[in-house]
Design an enzyme around this catalytic site. Sequence first.
Site, PDB file in Angstrom:
ATOM      1  N   ARG A  18       0.809  -1.215   0.000  1.00 26.55           N
ATOM      2  CA  ARG A  18       0.000   0.000   0.000  1.00 26.55           C
ATOM      3  C   ARG A  18       0.843   1.266   0.000  1.00 26.55           C
ATOM      4  O   ARG A  18       0.318   2.364  -0.170  1.00 26.55           O
ATOM      5  CB  ARG A  18      -0.950   0.004   1.205  1.00 26.55           C
ATOM      6  CG  ARG A  18      -2.096  -0.989   1.080  1.00 26.55           C
ATOM      7  CD  ARG A  18      -3.037  -0.870   2.260  1.00 26.55           C
ATOM      8  NE  ARG A  18      -4.271  -1.607   2.047  1.00 26.55           N
ATOM      9  CZ  ARG A  18      -5.247  -1.712   2.958  1.00 26.55           C
ATOM     10  NH1 ARG A  18      -5.111  -1.118   4.140  1.00 26.55           N
ATOM     11  NH2 ARG A  18      -6.339  -2.390   2.684  1.00 26.55           N
ATOM     12  N   GLY A  19       2.136   1.129   0.218  1.00 26.74           N
ATOM     13  CA  GLY A  19       3.035   2.278   0.184  1.00 26.74           C
ATOM     14  C   GLY A  19       3.319   2.707  -1.246  1.00 26.74           C
ATOM     15  O   GLY A  19       2.924   2.039  -2.213  1.00 26.74           O
ATOM     16  N   VAL A  21       6.174   2.881  -3.070  1.00 21.75           N
ATOM     17  CA  VAL A  21       7.009   1.996  -3.870  1.00 21.75           C
ATOM     18  C   VAL A  21       6.343   0.636  -4.042  1.00 21.75           C
ATOM     19  O   VAL A  21       6.311   0.082  -5.147  1.00 21.75           O
ATOM     20  CB  VAL A  21       8.409   1.830  -3.250  1.00 21.75           C
ATOM     21  CG1 VAL A  21       9.259   0.892  -4.093  1.00 21.75           C
ATOM     22  CG2 VAL A  21       9.099   3.173  -3.121  1.00 21.75           C
ATOM     23  N   GLY A  22       5.798   0.103  -2.957  1.00 21.36           N
ATOM     24  CA  GLY A  22       5.155  -1.200  -3.037  1.00 21.36           C
ATOM     25  C   GLY A  22       4.019  -1.221  -4.043  1.00 21.36           C
ATOM     26  O   GLY A  22       3.892  -2.167  -4.840  1.00 21.36           O
ATOM     27  N   ARG A  42      -1.493  -4.291   6.986  1.00 23.54           N
ATOM     28  CA  ARG A  42      -0.896  -4.245   8.319  1.00 23.54           C
ATOM     29  C   ARG A  42      -1.771  -4.948   9.346  1.00 23.54           C
ATOM     30  O   ARG A  42      -1.272  -5.597  10.265  1.00 23.54           O
ATOM     31  CB  ARG A  42      -0.655  -2.791   8.726  1.00 23.54           C
ATOM     32  CG  ARG A  42       0.159  -2.635  10.005  1.00 23.54           C
ATOM     33  CD  ARG A  42       0.477  -1.172  10.275  1.00 23.54           C
ATOM     34  NE  ARG A  42       1.211  -0.567   9.167  1.00 23.54           N
ATOM     35  CZ  ARG A  42       1.515   0.721   9.102  1.00 23.54           C
ATOM     36  NH1 ARG A  42       1.151   1.544  10.063  1.00 23.54           N
ATOM     37  NH2 ARG A  42       2.191   1.200   8.077  1.00 23.54           N
ATOM     38  N   LEU A 111      14.448  -2.681   0.088  1.00 20.79           N
ATOM     39  CA  LEU A 111      14.439  -1.278  -0.310  1.00 20.79           C
ATOM     40  C   LEU A 111      15.110  -0.433   0.766  1.00 20.79           C
ATOM     41  O   LEU A 111      14.617  -0.348   1.889  1.00 20.79           O
ATOM     42  CB  LEU A 111      13.002  -0.808  -0.520  1.00 20.79           C
ATOM     43  CG  LEU A 111      12.841   0.621  -1.017  1.00 20.79           C
ATOM     44  CD1 LEU A 111      13.268   0.711  -2.478  1.00 20.79           C
ATOM     45  CD2 LEU A 111      11.400   1.089  -0.859  1.00 20.79           C
ATOM     46  N   CYS A 115      19.904   7.915   2.458  1.00 14.10           N
ATOM     47  CA  CYS A 115      20.379   8.471   3.729  1.00 14.10           C
ATOM     48  C   CYS A 115      21.355   7.542   4.449  1.00 14.10           C
ATOM     49  O   CYS A 115      21.904   7.902   5.487  1.00 14.10           O
ATOM     50  CB  CYS A 115      19.205   8.806   4.640  1.00 14.10           C
ATOM     51  SG  CYS A 115      18.354   7.366   5.306  1.00 14.10           S
ATOM     52  N   HIS A 185       7.719  13.959   2.678  1.00 15.00           N
ATOM     53  CA  HIS A 185       8.977  14.383   2.088  1.00 15.00           C
ATOM     54  C   HIS A 185       8.773  15.663   1.281  1.00 15.00           C
ATOM     55  O   HIS A 185       7.655  16.141   1.102  1.00 15.00           O
ATOM     56  CB  HIS A 185       9.551  13.262   1.218  1.00 15.00           C
ATOM     57  CG  HIS A 185      10.068  12.104   2.008  1.00 15.00           C
ATOM     58  ND1 HIS A 185       9.417  10.896   2.065  1.00 15.00           N
ATOM     59  CD2 HIS A 185      11.160  11.971   2.802  1.00 15.00           C
ATOM     60  CE1 HIS A 185      10.090  10.056   2.837  1.00 15.00           C
ATOM     61  NE2 HIS A 185      11.149  10.696   3.299  1.00 15.00           N
TER      62      HIS A 185
END
Length: 327
Positions: A18-19, A21-22, A42, A111, A115, A185
């Site tokens: 659900r993110g 990238v995913g 989750r 992933l 940073c 971000h």
Amino acid sequence: MTHNAPPAAKRIFVAGHRGMVGSAIVRQLAGAPDTDIVTATRSELDLTNQQAVAHFFATENIDEVYLCAARVGGIHANDTYPADFIYDNLMLEANVIHQAYTAGVQKLLFLGSSCIYPRLAEQPMSEEALLTGTLEPTNEPYALAKIAGIKLCESYNRQHGTDYRSVMPTNLYGPGDNFHPENSHVIPALLRRFHEATAANAPTITIWGTGTPLREFLHVDDMARASIHVMTLPKVEYDDVTEPRLSHINVGTGVDCSIAELASTIAAVTGFKGTIEFDASKPDGAPRKLMDNAKLKRMGWAPEYDLQAGLENAYAWYLNNIEQARS
């Protein structure tokens, strides 16, 4: 938990589907033949729960894993919740990587994040810069957790002969991003703020920091394509500790811009006509973060989006999903 292919298909678990990238990886894999994409929300599977993850891998017969799940956020979130960032990320990485190994899963992609590199690493940052200097203090706990994930992959490969790899993306943006005004971000935060300022006909908009730090940005669909590309590369043996490891590969465009330049581009994309101001009392973060993507380019991958086109795509998604994005 969901599946979408016949029983004979290769079963690919996308953790964190659900993110941003995913979900992009799921979109890319959805059209692949003989592929069964396995996902779990989750509430269905807490990846920080060792027993739950062990049961999942013992019963789901997974062939490959894309480990995209993570607790993520911007400077404010990292500074406010450092314990949450290091604990949750360490736990879910250790659980998924170890239980994948225990269940006999040979291929896994982890992933990471840019940073992981020292705050003052030589630019552009190469894979060899890892662990050569002090990390950026504002997100050190998160970075340490991501470094641990890389080393988990390397260590299981060396000791157990698995084929676990890590991709280190630069700053990502695009469909499915988090547009919260405090915990997101820089690109989604600015897209939302500029959109709202334009709608309100605001005369000015103020941005944290001096505007001088240089950043590189990668569209999430390019990241998904890179991730799948890396998973298809031939296996590297780990008998020789000097062998370049496929478990640690940078993914970026190789091009950066200042935050001030980014803000101007976003202003153009959103139609903002006012003045952009900078609050130098707020932290800038690292002065520059540009990835050396030469290794992945040699392996046959290049991004498809430039920044202008990528921002237009991300803003179009935001406008079409504005209630979801704002929540």
